[in-house]
Write a protein that holds these residues in place. Sequence first.
Motif, PDB file in Angstrom:
ATOM      1  N   PHE A  26     -18.852  19.135   7.652  1.00 41.26           N
ATOM      2  CA  PHE A  26     -20.294  18.943   7.487  1.00 41.26           C
ATOM      3  C   PHE A  26     -20.790  19.980   6.487  1.00 41.26           C
ATOM      4  CE2 PHE A  26     -24.748  19.662   8.470  1.00 41.26           C
ATOM      5  CZ  PHE A  26     -25.229  18.363   8.543  1.00 41.26           C
ATOM      6  N   ARG A  27     -21.437  19.510   5.403  1.00 44.09           N
ATOM      7  CA  ARG A  27     -21.886  20.399   4.343  1.00 44.09           C
ATOM      8  C   ARG A  27     -23.318  20.060   3.924  1.00 44.09           C
ATOM      9  NH1 ARG A  27     -17.235  17.890   4.053  1.00 44.09           N
ATOM     10  NH2 ARG A  27     -17.598  16.637   2.230  1.00 44.09           N
ATOM     11  N   VAL A  28     -24.041  21.057   3.488  1.00 46.59           N
ATOM     12  CA  VAL A  28     -25.419  20.877   3.021  1.00 46.59           C
ATOM     13  C   VAL A  28     -25.467  21.237   1.540  1.00 46.59           C
ATOM     14  CG1 VAL A  28     -27.819  21.592   3.311  1.00 46.59           C
ATOM     15  CG2 VAL A  28     -26.304  21.475   5.310  1.00 46.59           C
ATOM     16  N   LEU A  29     -25.989  20.326   0.725  1.00 50.93           N
ATOM     17  CA  LEU A  29     -26.141  20.625  -0.698  1.00 50.93           C
ATOM     18  C   LEU A  29     -27.335  21.561  -0.892  1.00 50.93           C
ATOM     19  CD1 LEU A  29     -25.477  17.207  -2.487  1.00 50.93           C
ATOM     20  CD2 LEU A  29     -23.890  19.068  -2.030  1.00 50.93           C
ATOM     21  N   PRO A  30     -27.265  22.460  -1.860  1.00 54.41           N
ATOM     22  CA  PRO A  30     -28.386  23.363  -2.127  1.00 54.41           C
ATOM     23  C   PRO A  30     -29.659  22.578  -2.465  1.00 54.41           C
ATOM     24  CG  PRO A  30     -26.439  24.070  -3.329  1.00 54.41           C
ATOM     25  CD  PRO A  30     -26.133  22.712  -2.763  1.00 54.41           C
ATOM     26  N   PRO A  31     -30.821  23.145  -2.173  1.00 54.83           N
ATOM     27  CA  PRO A  31     -32.089  22.441  -2.399  1.00 54.83           C
ATOM     28  C   PRO A  31     -32.558  22.509  -3.855  1.00 54.83           C
ATOM     29  CG  PRO A  31     -32.514  24.569  -1.420  1.00 54.83           C
ATOM     30  CD  PRO A  31     -31.015  24.425  -1.490  1.00 54.83           C
ATOM     31  N   VAL A  32     -31.744  21.984  -4.760  1.00 53.07           N
ATOM     32  CA  VAL A  32     -32.067  22.018  -6.182  1.00 53.07           C
ATOM     33  C   VAL A  32     -32.280  20.619  -6.768  1.00 53.07           C
ATOM     34  CG1 VAL A  32     -30.892  24.219  -6.568  1.00 53.07           C
ATOM     35  CG2 VAL A  32     -29.608  22.079  -6.800  1.00 53.07           C
ATOM     36  N   PHE A  33     -32.140  19.594  -5.936  1.00 50.23           N
ATOM     37  CA  PHE A  33     -32.232  18.223  -6.425  1.00 50.23           C
ATOM     38  C   PHE A  33     -33.647  17.682  -6.260  1.00 50.23           C
ATOM     39  CE2 PHE A  33     -27.816  18.923  -5.485  1.00 50.23           C
ATOM     40  CZ  PHE A  33     -27.187  18.360  -6.581  1.00 50.23           C
ATOM     41  N   ASN A  34     -34.099  16.966  -7.283  1.00 54.37           N
ATOM     42  CA  ASN A  34     -35.403  16.311  -7.269  1.00 54.37           C
ATOM     43  C   ASN A  34     -35.223  14.828  -6.998  1.00 54.37           C
ATOM     44  OD1 ASN A  34     -37.104  18.616  -8.111  1.00 54.37           O
ATOM     45  ND2 ASN A  34     -35.797  18.518  -9.914  1.00 54.37           N
ATOM     46  N   ASP A  35     -36.245  14.221  -6.414  1.00 48.90           N
ATOM     47  CA  ASP A  35     -36.231  12.802  -6.050  1.00 48.90           C
ATOM     48  C   ASP A  35     -36.884  11.992  -7.174  1.00 48.90           C
ATOM     49  OD1 ASP A  35     -36.409  10.310  -4.890  1.00 48.90           O
ATOM     50  OD2 ASP A  35     -37.560  10.970  -3.151  1.00 48.90           O
ATOM     51  N   TYR A  36     -36.106  11.092  -7.780  1.00 47.40           N
ATOM     52  CA  TYR A  36     -36.626  10.289  -8.892  1.00 47.40           C
ATOM     53  C   TYR A  36     -36.593   8.791  -8.624  1.00 47.40           C
ATOM     54  CZ  TYR A  36     -36.211  14.656 -11.481  1.00 47.40           C
ATOM     55  OH  TYR A  36     -36.335  15.952 -11.894  1.00 47.40           O
TER      56      TYR A  36
END
Length: 178
Positions: A26-36
């Motif tokens: 189980f892994r969490v991606l860093p909060p650097v992605f924007n929703d497009y």
Amino acid sequence: MNAPTRPVFATCDLCDAFENDTTGSFRVLPPVFNDYGAIGKFCGPVVTLRCLEDNSRVREAVNSPGFLETPQGCVGRVLVIDGAGSLRRALVGGNLAAAAARNGWAGIVVDGAVRDLTELREAQVGIRALALVPMRTAKRDEGQADIAVQIQGTWVRPGDWLYADEDGIVVAAQALHN
């Protein structure tokens, strides 16, 4: 093809349930992605690509079926693109987003840039990326598919399950919902 089912999940609840996981499944991606994209919440089994400023493999992927028929029903897959974080050229634009939606993909996550915001927001597919840039990619027919990729320092493998909602993106070695 039946319409893919949209499971109910919350990434916060998944994090609460797996906060003590020490296996790395189980892994969490860093909060650097924007929703497009037009779809803000999506999940599915992962297909991976690695490509730097050349979206030839991306075009091939989104023009192929983006769904899997399972005993539980039709499930849209998620395309995870390792663009090495490059913000110089967009790996996904409006035409590719429309193709992904047309072919049943649940979502696209780009460790890099995208373009054509108005068209991305119209395509019925989830899209997360680092940023927008208007420059399109070169077409050199380069890139690799179906390999483990490192997205912002987090390993993502073909067949993992990715869950994205308004709170973030998590990845697991198997499906975490019914």
